[in-house]
Scaffold this motif. Structure first.
Motif, PDB file in Angstrom:
ATOM      1  N   ALA A  72      -7.825  -1.029   5.163  1.00  0.00           N
ATOM      2  CA  ALA A  72      -6.672  -0.153   5.400  1.00  0.00           C
ATOM      3  C   ALA A  72      -6.432   0.765   4.206  1.00  0.00           C
ATOM      4  O   ALA A  72      -6.143   1.956   4.372  1.00  0.00           O
ATOM      5  CB  ALA A  72      -5.434  -0.995   5.691  1.00  0.00           C
ATOM      6  N   THR A  73      -6.575   0.228   3.004  1.00  0.00           N
ATOM      7  CA  THR A  73      -6.424   1.052   1.800  1.00  0.00           C
ATOM      8  C   THR A  73      -7.448   2.185   1.789  1.00  0.00           C
ATOM      9  O   THR A  73      -7.177   3.287   1.300  1.00  0.00           O
ATOM     10  CB  THR A  73      -6.581   0.174   0.538  1.00  0.00           C
ATOM     11  OG1 THR A  73      -5.583  -0.842   0.554  1.00  0.00           O
ATOM     12  CG2 THR A  73      -6.447   1.001  -0.722  1.00  0.00           C
ATOM     13  N   ALA A  87       0.121  10.717   7.808  1.00  0.00           N
ATOM     14  CA  ALA A  87      -1.324  10.551   8.002  1.00  0.00           C
ATOM     15  C   ALA A  87      -1.650  10.695   9.481  1.00  0.00           C
ATOM     16  O   ALA A  87      -0.836  10.362  10.348  1.00  0.00           O
ATOM     17  CB  ALA A  87      -1.772   9.174   7.494  1.00  0.00           C
ATOM     18  N   VAL A 119       1.998   5.591   4.569  1.00  0.00           N
ATOM     19  CA  VAL A 119       1.051   6.452   5.280  1.00  0.00           C
ATOM     20  C   VAL A 119       1.650   7.815   5.584  1.00  0.00           C
ATOM     21  O   VAL A 119       0.925   8.790   5.792  1.00  0.00           O
ATOM     22  CB  VAL A 119       0.581   5.774   6.588  1.00  0.00           C
ATOM     23  CG1 VAL A 119      -0.180   4.519   6.271  1.00  0.00           C
ATOM     24  CG2 VAL A 119       1.760   5.465   7.508  1.00  0.00           C
ATOM     25  N   ARG A 132       0.843  -1.188   0.000  1.00  0.00           N
ATOM     26  CA  ARG A 132       0.000   0.000   0.000  1.00  0.00           C
ATOM     27  C   ARG A 132       0.879   1.240   0.000  1.00  0.00           C
ATOM     28  O   ARG A 132       2.058   1.183   0.322  1.00  0.00           O
ATOM     29  CB  ARG A 132      -0.908   0.002   1.244  1.00  0.00           C
ATOM     30  CG  ARG A 132      -1.897  -1.142   1.256  1.00  0.00           C
ATOM     31  CD  ARG A 132      -2.735  -1.113   2.540  1.00  0.00           C
ATOM     32  NE  ARG A 132      -1.904  -0.976   3.728  1.00  0.00           N
ATOM     33  CZ  ARG A 132      -1.238  -1.996   4.256  1.00  0.00           C
ATOM     34  NH1 ARG A 132      -1.316  -3.188   3.721  1.00  0.00           N
ATOM     35  NH2 ARG A 132      -0.511  -1.822   5.328  1.00  0.00           N
ATOM     36  N   ALA A 141      -3.846   6.480  10.072  1.00  0.00           N
ATOM     37  CA  ALA A 141      -4.879   6.175   9.086  1.00  0.00           C
ATOM     38  C   ALA A 141      -4.260   5.446   7.900  1.00  0.00           C
ATOM     39  O   ALA A 141      -3.237   5.877   7.351  1.00  0.00           O
ATOM     40  CB  ALA A 141      -5.551   7.466   8.616  1.00  0.00           C
ATOM     41  N   GLY A 142      -4.846   4.322   7.511  1.00  0.00           N
ATOM     42  CA  GLY A 142      -4.358   3.546   6.388  1.00  0.00           C
ATOM     43  C   GLY A 142      -3.179   2.651   6.698  1.00  0.00           C
ATOM     44  O   GLY A 142      -2.676   1.954   5.813  1.00  0.00           O
ATOM     45  N   GLU A 143      -2.747   2.613   7.951  1.00  0.00           N
ATOM     46  CA  GLU A 143      -1.584   1.808   8.336  1.00  0.00           C
ATOM     47  C   GLU A 143      -2.043   0.491   8.957  1.00  0.00           C
ATOM     48  O   GLU A 143      -3.047   0.435   9.663  1.00  0.00           O
ATOM     49  CB  GLU A 143      -0.723   2.578   9.335  1.00  0.00           C
ATOM     50  CG  GLU A 143       0.564   1.854   9.734  1.00  0.00           C
ATOM     51  CD  GLU A 143       1.391   2.618  10.752  1.00  0.00           C
ATOM     52  OE1 GLU A 143       2.615   2.423  10.778  1.00  0.00           O
ATOM     53  OE2 GLU A 143       0.805   3.407  11.523  1.00  0.00           O
ATOM     54  N   GLY A 195      -8.401   3.781   4.341  1.00  0.00           N
ATOM     55  CA  GLY A 195      -8.087   4.775   5.363  1.00  0.00           C
ATOM     56  C   GLY A 195      -8.238   4.322   6.791  1.00  0.00           C
ATOM     57  O   GLY A 195      -7.920   5.075   7.722  1.00  0.00           O
ATOM     58  N   THR A 196      -8.726   3.095   7.024  1.00  0.00           N
ATOM     59  CA  THR A 196      -8.853   2.594   8.393  1.00  0.00           C
ATOM     60  C   THR A 196      -7.484   2.181   8.917  1.00  0.00           C
ATOM     61  O   THR A 196      -6.731   1.486   8.226  1.00  0.00           O
ATOM     62  CB  THR A 196      -9.800   1.376   8.444  1.00  0.00           C
ATOM     63  OG1 THR A 196     -11.082   1.763   7.971  1.00  0.00           O
ATOM     64  CG2 THR A 196      -9.922   0.837   9.850  1.00  0.00           C
TER      65      THR A 196
END
Length: 498
Positions: free
Chosen positions: A438-439, A250, A247, A244, A274-276, A441-442
């Motif tokens: 995760a992609t 972020a 981050v 991905r 976020a996203g990690e 944004g979670t």
């Protein structure tokens, strides 16, 4: 034990079709296959819980007893299930001799003495007067094995026995299995952890789509061929996934500062952006599960802070953690993750029930529609939204738990052993869904001892004796990470000491 030409149907569904297995005396024989392959149905037939539509089961060359003769079945075979059958409110001694304590008044001192002798005879170091609910998973399994052997059974089925054990406990279990096998006990070993099949089993049988596919010595069957037999293809499984985007800066969606809980962990700091995807690994005594439960509000810390998407949830409050923007997938889906008598739709939509109708009144059509979207998105194999969740296979039940955890679009997701007790394809599906979240944004915290669960993580934190001691970037070697978990100071490229 030999079962041949076993067929079992439930209405239009064929659970087993002319399947069979033959287990030689004194061996440990693996039975593997994807969820829904027919393993659980075969176990229920081998233990006399239900009758096959056709086929035959024989023990030591003799036909299996009538289903009504439960004592005869107990003398022949027993199953230690992933979901324990120990009664938690009774003592160990009471569980061992339930319905066998003798007529009239119970001599409790004599009962405990008999239980102590039984446990000592099989090397189980557990106080017979202890309440069973206080036992660890490992201790409960050993008590169940001792109970089965006390009936005279010498054929023991172990159903996912390592799903909730750490590495040290697994090795102790395997040592005990080898000792019992040397004394004449035969095991059928059911597991989704294929490396364990090679470690403890002599023979493996594969079921796929309700049929027997192959039986072979484990030494003659390469890992890729075993996976291919289970899945029907030779495609790669459980890769680390596509990388991905970094981050970078972020925002932090989960922050833990100075968190401590006496007896479990102390002074823990961690951040998930976020996203990690961040992994957390450690032995059973590391405190990692208690830490996850504290973040989710299931435990109340003695001190420190938890921040979710800029919000400080009330310590020890699950509703407050969820309202702050946290999603949580618990360690044990049977006890903590599902309401077994409710439907797939009811379980999956619990966090968003207030959004499924006016004034908090749930509109059944809207709930079913939401559930259908989840069934499609997470590839849940089910008869429909109204199917009871306890009728699903383990992998599909876990997908329902994940769907529920993500149903409210959480800012941060905490998962504990997310693929325990599920097959390789379900693992791939579950971990793919998490990577997609995760992609989107979670931020994800994956708490697990299963290395495949951690391969997609951007970094992995190692807990040891209640502290985070190392941070390892993506690309670690299995042996090095395990060495860190066990407290061995092996070099880990790029690792940072905490």
């Amino acid at each position: 034990m030999a079962a041949s030409d076993i067929t079992k149907r439930y209405g239009a569904t064929t659970a087993l079709l002319e399947a069979g297995i033959a287990v030689a005396p004194g061996e440990t024989h693996a039975l593997v296959g994807r969820n829904g392959a027919g393993k659980s149905t075969l176990v229920s037939i081998l233990t006399g819980l239900q009758r096959a539509d056709s086929g035959e089961v024989r023990f030591a060359g003799e036909p299996a007893p009538a289903l009504s003769d439960r004592d005869a079945w107990r003398r022949l075979v027993a199953c230690v299930y992933q979901k324990s059958t120990i009664i938690p409110t009774l003592t160990v001694a009471e569980n061992l001799y339930l319905n066998r304590q003798g007529g009239g008044l119970i001599n409790w001192r004599s009962l405990r003495r008999r239980a102590s002798g039984l446990l000592d005879g099989y090397g189980v170091d557990v106080d017979p007067a202890r309440v069973a609910g206080e036992l660890t998973v490992e201790q409960r399994q050993l008590v169940e094995i001792a109970r089965a052997l006390s009936f005279g059974a010498r054929f023991i089925i172990l159903d996912e026995p390592t799903a909730q054990l750490d590495a040290a406990a697994i090795e102790r279990l395997f040592d005990r299995m080898r000792q019992l096998r040397d004394s004449g006990v035969t095991f059928m070993f059911i597991s989704h952890h294929l490396q364990e099949v090679y470690e403890v089993c002599q023979t493996v049988t594969v079921f796929r789509d309700a049929r027997h596919v192959l039986t072979a010595p484990v030494t003659d069957l390469p890992h890729d061929e075993l996976v291919s037999a289970m899945t029907g293809d030779a495609g790669p499984l459980l890769s680390s996934g596509a990388a991905r985007a970094p981050v970078g800066d972020a925002p932090a969606v989960l922050s833990v500062g100075g968190l401590r809980l006496a007896g479990f962990y102390e002074d823990v700091d961690l951040t998930v952006r976020a996203g990690e995807m961040v992994g957390l690994i450690g032995s059973g005594s590391s405190g990692k599960v208690a830490l996850a439960e504290t973040i989710a509000g299931l435990r109340k810390a003695d001190g420190g802070t938890v921040t979710v998407a800029g919000n400080r949830p009330r310590p020890g409050s699950v509703p407050s953690a969820l309202a702050a923007g946290l999603g949580y997938l618990p360690q044990d889906r049977h006890r903590e993750g599902l309401v077994p008598l409710l439907s797939v739709a009811e379980n999956a939509t619990l966090p968003i029930a207030g959004k499924l109708g006016p004034a908090g009144v749930i509109a059944p059509a809207r709930r079913r529609a939401a559930a259908r979207r989840m069934i499609g998105a997470y590839d849940i194999k089910t008869a429909g939204p109204d199917q009871p969740v306890n009728a699903l296979s383990g992998g599909n039940a876990q997908k329902v738990v994940l769907a529920r955890a993500l149903s409210n679009d959480p800012k941060a997701l905490v998962m504990v052993n997310p693929t325990a007790g599920v097959d390789v394809r379900s693992k791939e599906s579950l971990l793919g869904a998490v990577a997609s979240a995760a992609t989107g944004g979670t931020g994800v915290l994956v708490v697990s001892d299963e290395l495949d669960d951690l391969r997609s993580c951007d970094r992995v934190l190692v807990m040891f004796h209640g502290r985070v001691v190392r941070e390892v970037p993506r690309g670690w070697a299995d042996a090095d990470l395990i060495a860190a978990v066990e407290g061995v100071r092996a070099p880990l490229e790029g690792a940072r000491e905490q």
